[in-house]
Each structure stands twice: as C-alpha cells, then as structure tokens.
Write an enzyme that holds these catalytic residues in place. Structure first.
Site, short mmCIF file in Angstrom:
data_model
loop_
_atom_site.label_atom_id
_atom_site.label_comp_id
_atom_site.label_asym_id
_atom_site.label_seq_id
_atom_site.Cartn_x
_atom_site.Cartn_y
_atom_site.Cartn_z
N GLU A 93 32.37 14.97 71.75
CA GLU A 93 32.31 13.52 71.67
C GLU A 93 33.71 13.03 72.04
O GLU A 93 34.69 13.34 71.36
CB GLU A 93 31.93 13.08 70.25
N ASP A 125 35.55 3.26 61.73
CA ASP A 125 36.53 4.35 61.65
C ASP A 125 37.55 4.17 60.55
O ASP A 125 38.05 3.07 60.30
CB ASP A 125 37.24 4.50 63.00
#
Lengths: 272, 394
Positions: free
Chosen positions: A54, A65
């Site tokens: 990824e 995040d």
C-alpha cells in the site's frame, strides 16, 4: 501491460488463498524519506517476503491517520510529493517488484484531479487498487464506476461500528476487497491483538466471499498472525513508517524494514 | 431558494454530504436520527427553551447604535449575541447539543475551538449538564486566547493543545475528529459551527436560527421600529451568520452580506476567504468552498481573528453563494482592528474581532448604505481579544 489492476488483485487473493494464508501488505508513505529511497525500501520489503504494497499518497489533513503517518505525510509534502510523484513511486515499485500495489489517499486530491482522470492515471501507473480513507459507501458510487471503467480495484471500508444495513450496502456495491478496520480509532500501533477481527470477518463472510483485508492497529508479527487467521490480507502501516522515520540512514531503514517484514511474512504463513 | 433541510445524502444543492471514515458513519447516522427525534419532541424544545431563557439569557436584545448611525449616515442596529451567556452566540448550539448528548446517553463530549468561544461555551454546557469535556485547541490559538483557555479549565474542561499544521482552528477540528474516530461509542462531538459531515451543518443551523427568528420579531416594522434592509454578519465556519441569515434567506426586501477575513489582503494569499476566493472541495467531511492548492491539499488560512482563521466554510453558505441568496465580501485585519476601536469608543461596546470584520464592511460601504436600516450581528464580545489588541501597541 496486458493484465488489469483488478485481475492482478484477484490473482493475489486467489494465490494466497491457495496457500491457505493471508497476504502481507506493508504500507509506506510515498517519498519517505525521498521518492528514490522509498522505492528502494519497497524493493527491500518485497525481497523480505511482502506479497504486495500500500503506497500512501501524502495528504495535508489525514483524518484517518495517527501522528506517525501524519508526520510522514507532512514530511513528504514538504519534499514536494504530489499525487503524480506518488504515482511515479508506485509505478516504479510495480516495475521493480512485480507485486500488486494499492494506493491510499483521501477524497479531496482525487476530486481536484477529477475522479475519472485519477483512476486513469492510477491504471496507467500499473497500480492494482485504490483505498480512499474518507470515502464511505454512501458517497462511493462515482468512484466505483470510475474504478470499473479503468479496470482498477477499489476498497470499501467496514469498521467494528458498522451496522448490518451498512454492511449489506458495502458488499452489494461489489468492492474489489473490503478494508476491515481492526481497531476503533486512527492508524497507529497498539499493544494488544485486535478483539474485533474474528467477529468482523464472520459478519462479512455471512454475506459475501469478498476478500477481507485487515488494517489499523496491526503492529507486530503476533498481531499480524492473529488478524491473518481471519482475513485474506493484512496491512501493517505505522510500524513500518515509524521505522523509516526513526532510522538514522537509508541503510539502517532498509535493514529495519527487511527484518520487520521478514518476521511479519513468517507470521502470516503460520497463522492457520 | 433556501432549503428547510438537506437531501437524503446531506446535501444543500451540490454542497455538504458526509465524507468521513467508516468508523464514524454509524455515529453520524445515529446523531441524525437522535436530532430528528428530539427536534420533533415538544419536551426537548421545552427543556431547551427553558435553558435558553434562564441560563443563556435569550432573547438577546437588539440595540439601536445611534452614535454610530449618525457617524456613518445610516441606521445601525446591533443584534447583541455578545450579551448571551459566555459572550457569544456559540452557547445556543452547545446547550442544545449538550441536551442531545444526554438524550443519546453519551457521557463524554469533545469539541474544537479557534477563538476559544466555542470551547468555553461547550465547557459551560458540560458543567451545566454534568458531562465530561475535552477541548482541542491549536497551540497558536492557545497563545492568542490565553484568557479563554483559563476559562475552559475553570469550567472543568481539559484543554488539549494541537501542534499539527499551523496550530489553528483547522488543526483543532481535525484533532477532534481523530479523537472521535477512536472514542465514538462513548463520546459526542459538539462541533462549533455549521461545518463538518452531515448532519452537523443542518443541525447547528437549526440550533442557531433562533438569532434570526428573534430579530424578525424584534424589528418587525411595528411600533415605530424599522425592518432590516441589510443584515451583515462575519463568516468563518459561518454559524452566527447562518443563524441570522437563514430566517431571511430568499426575502427580496433584505440584503444579506457575509463578511470573510481578507487577512493581510487577498493578493497576499494570507486570508480566510473560502467563499470569495476558494474553490469547491472536501474539507472536514463536507463538500464546500475551501482554500486549497492545485493538488487538492488544504491551505492554511490567515486572520487576526482566530474564529475566522479557517480554510473551509459551512456547506449551506456555499449553496447560498451559488444561489445568490447571500453576498460574501471580505475585509482585512487592519480594517477589522480599526472598526474594533471605533465601536469601543463610539458605543461603549467592545466587539469580538470576528464581529469587527462585519462592522468594518459596513464602515467601508457606508456611502452605498446611506440611509438604510442595517443590522450587524454582533456575534461576540471582545474581552478575549483585548490582550491581543494590547500586544499590537506594545
């Protein structure tokens, strides 16, 4: 390239399934510490046993995040890593490793480029699939259509908080795979195994045989083995990014990732 | 045409929606259902109205600013949201969302704050209702709004400094959303403006529209009082402006003017004029006008006023702009500071720097507004800004 991204992704999941295990998919922000060196780090991880990757496209306001990936993104943006630069990194990773590559981004950079054009760019970089962290199924239709058009895979998210109605609409939207959020929270390392993966997998499996990839909070070989027991893929992000941010040199980063990924690769193979 | 509520995808025309991590989506749907249920419940309205009148001090008065009127050659009225408890309109929303939090059975509240007014209003509502309260605030704002930080702590809230980005409102909203992704099962996020994913923009507008509804009753053309011809309000996220505009939106007899921060000047690139000089994109979960670069990265805003220092704006304002229901203008830091001083000396009212922006536009446009009945939504008082203003002259 004769094979579409969708096909490469399907082969990846079929391949690991035949081996009775889950795929190991490490995450790293593109361009960390530099675009060239990040390509080298992905190559090192491929040699250490990763099944695919990824590649994170840095974004200024990454709501999904935690602090480590945020910091990596800020650093990459300061280094001028645009979507195009990140896709060039992804393309080089595909060419150098021959492994399937997913890119991870947020909605706004995609909108700015144009949804269709973004997916065309992704396809021409040889990328296999797209993960958009702030795209719930409710808003996903134009992205699903564009992905299909470009023959690129696309993920939809399922979280421990997802109720049955939403779960049904996710599987009925036919994503290439489900990104199953293993922990309630943003990306980051956790101390314990996820308590959610088994139940999530069985809820999804009851409705569909769509590939399930676990991510968020999977930090150690033990966590990876635990999640791999119930999924078709495991994403390890923060634990990888942190090692790169902490390394004093490129060689040190490479060595740290080689060690970490080889341990993770062993873990996903002994999970069942 | 104004919309009584957004469509089923949470959109006002092209704007709004819910672009949020899946982990939050069920909570957003739960919140929408809880809000719809509460808003149709006379018991909820009774509880809210009681608190608004006895705790918040509503209705807030409308004041005829005669000396300013004479000076500017127009008829200026001030809607005194600065006189609401805690000193700004923010409390209208926090008391309502606080009651909703109790109704949903969640014990913990998080909030973001820029100028600190929303943080103080949230801390106040939580103290009132017995809820745990955590407020995220950018470290740059903590510095320029020290007084409000202390007020929040006095009220029992925990203030968490946000060091990412520029350390301002955008970063505080993001930090609160990240907390919420992790804490969603036990926590409600009391967002402070008409921003964020659906249902927040709609719900916060419903909680703030009392400002305009009161004004309609207060200046209704009867007993020698005028009706407004122009209503002016500052726009950061845009909750006070939405609150006063919404009941008038579409009325052909009233001009609505939203005033954004031009910061150091639009051409400097250091401003907060998302509507006037931004472009549509997704920020904090909603499609709306925003400040972004060619690559879709969110840009830092700039304003002397922490409450206007925000690169996005409520999606319903974006809809109002495109439908031409409201005109959006901007004034610079310097113009706002000048207006701040003028109101202090002419009327004995220290306005918030946010509200000073709206006044500055009226001052600049005095000639074209000559003889008109103009209402300024005085969204907050300026005590919080005194230290910052003092520092400019040290």
């Amino acid at each position: 390239m004769t094979e579409s991204g969708q096909q490469r992704l399907a082969e990846l999941f079929a391949g690991v399934k035949a081996e009775g295990r889950a795929a190991l998919l490490p995450y790293l922000t593109a361009g960390i510490p530099t675009p060239e060196q990040s390509v080298e780090l992905f190559v090192a991880m491929a040699e250490a046993g990763a099944d695919g990757f990824e590649v994170g496209i840095p974004y200024a306001d990454p709501l999904m995040d935690g602090p480590v990936i945020m910091r990596a993104g800020e650093q990459a943006l300061r280094n001028g890593v645009t979507v195009d630069v990140a896709l060039r990194v992804a393309q080089q990773v595909v060419e150098r490793t021959a492994k399937p590559v997913l890119v991870m981004t947020y909605v706004n950079p995609v909108l700015r480029i144009g949804i269709d054009r973004f997916f065309e760019k992704v396809a021409s970089a040889g990328v296999s699939g797209v993960i958009i962290a702030d795209l719930p199924v409710d808003e996903a239709l134009p992205y699903l259509v564009a992905a299909k058009q470009a023959q690129v895979g696309i993920a939809l998210f399922v979280a421990p908080t997802t109720d049955r109605t939403r779960l049904v609409s996710v599987v009925e939207s036919n994503p290439s795979f489900v990104y199953a959020v293993a922990e309630i929270g943003v990306t980051g390392e956790r101390s314990a195994n996820s308590a959610n993966t088994r139940a999530l997998a069985s809820r999804i499996r009851a409705l569909s045989d769509v590939p399930i990839v676990f991510g968020v909070g999977i930090s150690t070989p033990e966590h990876a083995a635990h999640a791999a027991a119930d999924g078709d893929g495991v994403i390890v992000g923060t634990a990888i990014v942190r090692r790169v941010l902490e390394a004093q040199s490129h060689e040190e980063a490479k060595a740290a990732l080689t060690l970490a990924v080889s341990e993770l690769a062993v873990a996903v193979r002994r999970s069942r | 045409m104004r919309l009584s509520r957004p469509d089923e995808t949470g959109r006002f025309g092209d704007f709004g929606g819910a672009f949020a991590p899946e982990t939050l989506m069920p909570a957003l749907r739960e919140l929408e259902a809880a809000f719809v249920d509460a808003w149709a419940d006379t018991g909820f309205h009774a509880d809210l109205d009681h608190l608004l009148s006895t705790f918040v001090g509503r209705p807030t008065p409308v004041y005829h600013a005669e000396r300013m009127s004479e000076r500017l050659g127009l008829d200026l009225w001030l809607k005194r949201e600065d006189l609401a408890h805690t000193g700004a309109h923010k409390i209208n929303n926090t008391v309502a969302q606080g009651l909703l939090t109790k109704r949903m059975g969640k014990p913990r509240v998080i909030a973001e704050t820029g100028a600190g007014q929303h943080g103080v209003a949230t801390a106040t509502a939580c103290a009132l209702l017995g809820l745990e309260c955590v407020v995220y605030m950018g470290e740059k704002d903590i510095e320029r709004q020290a007084l409000n930080v202390y007020r929040m702590r006095l009220l029992g809230a925990e203030v968490i400094p946000v060091t990412s980005g520029a350390g301002t409102l955008k970063d505080a909203v993001s930090a609160a959303l990240r907390d919420w992704v992790a804490s969603v099962e036990q926590t409600h996020y009391i967002i402070g403006s008409v921003v964020g994913p659906h249902p927040f923009p709609w719900m916060v507008r419903e909680f703030q529209k009392i400002i305009g509804e009161e004004l309609k009753q207060q200046l209704d053309g009867s007993s020698g009082l005028p009706t407004p011809e122009v209503i002016v309000a500052p726009v950061g996220g845009g909750s006070n402006a939405m609150g006063v505009f919404y009941p008038y939106a579409g009325d052909p007899d009233v001009d609505l003017v939203g005033v954004e921060a031009a910061g150091l000047g639009i051409s400097s690139g250091k401003h907060g004029a998302s509507l006037g000089h931004g472009s549509p994109g997704v920020i904090h979960g909603a499609m709306t006008y925003m400040l972004q670069d060619d690559f879709g990265q969110v840009l830092e805003a700039h304003s002397i006023s922490a409450g206007l220092d925000y690169p996005g704006v409520g999606p319903e304002h974006s809809y109002f702009k495109d439908e031409q229901l409201v005109r959006y203008e901007s004034v610079t830091d310097d113009e706002a500071v000048e207006a701040f001083h003028l109101l202090c000396r002419t009327e004995g009212i220290i306005p918030a720097l946010e509200s000073s922006h709206a006044l500055a536009w009226i001052i600049r446009e005095a000639a074209s507004l000559h003889g008109k009945t103009v209402v300024l939504n005085l969204s907050g008082r300026g005590d919080k800004d005194v230290q910052q203003i003092a520092a400019m002259y040290d």
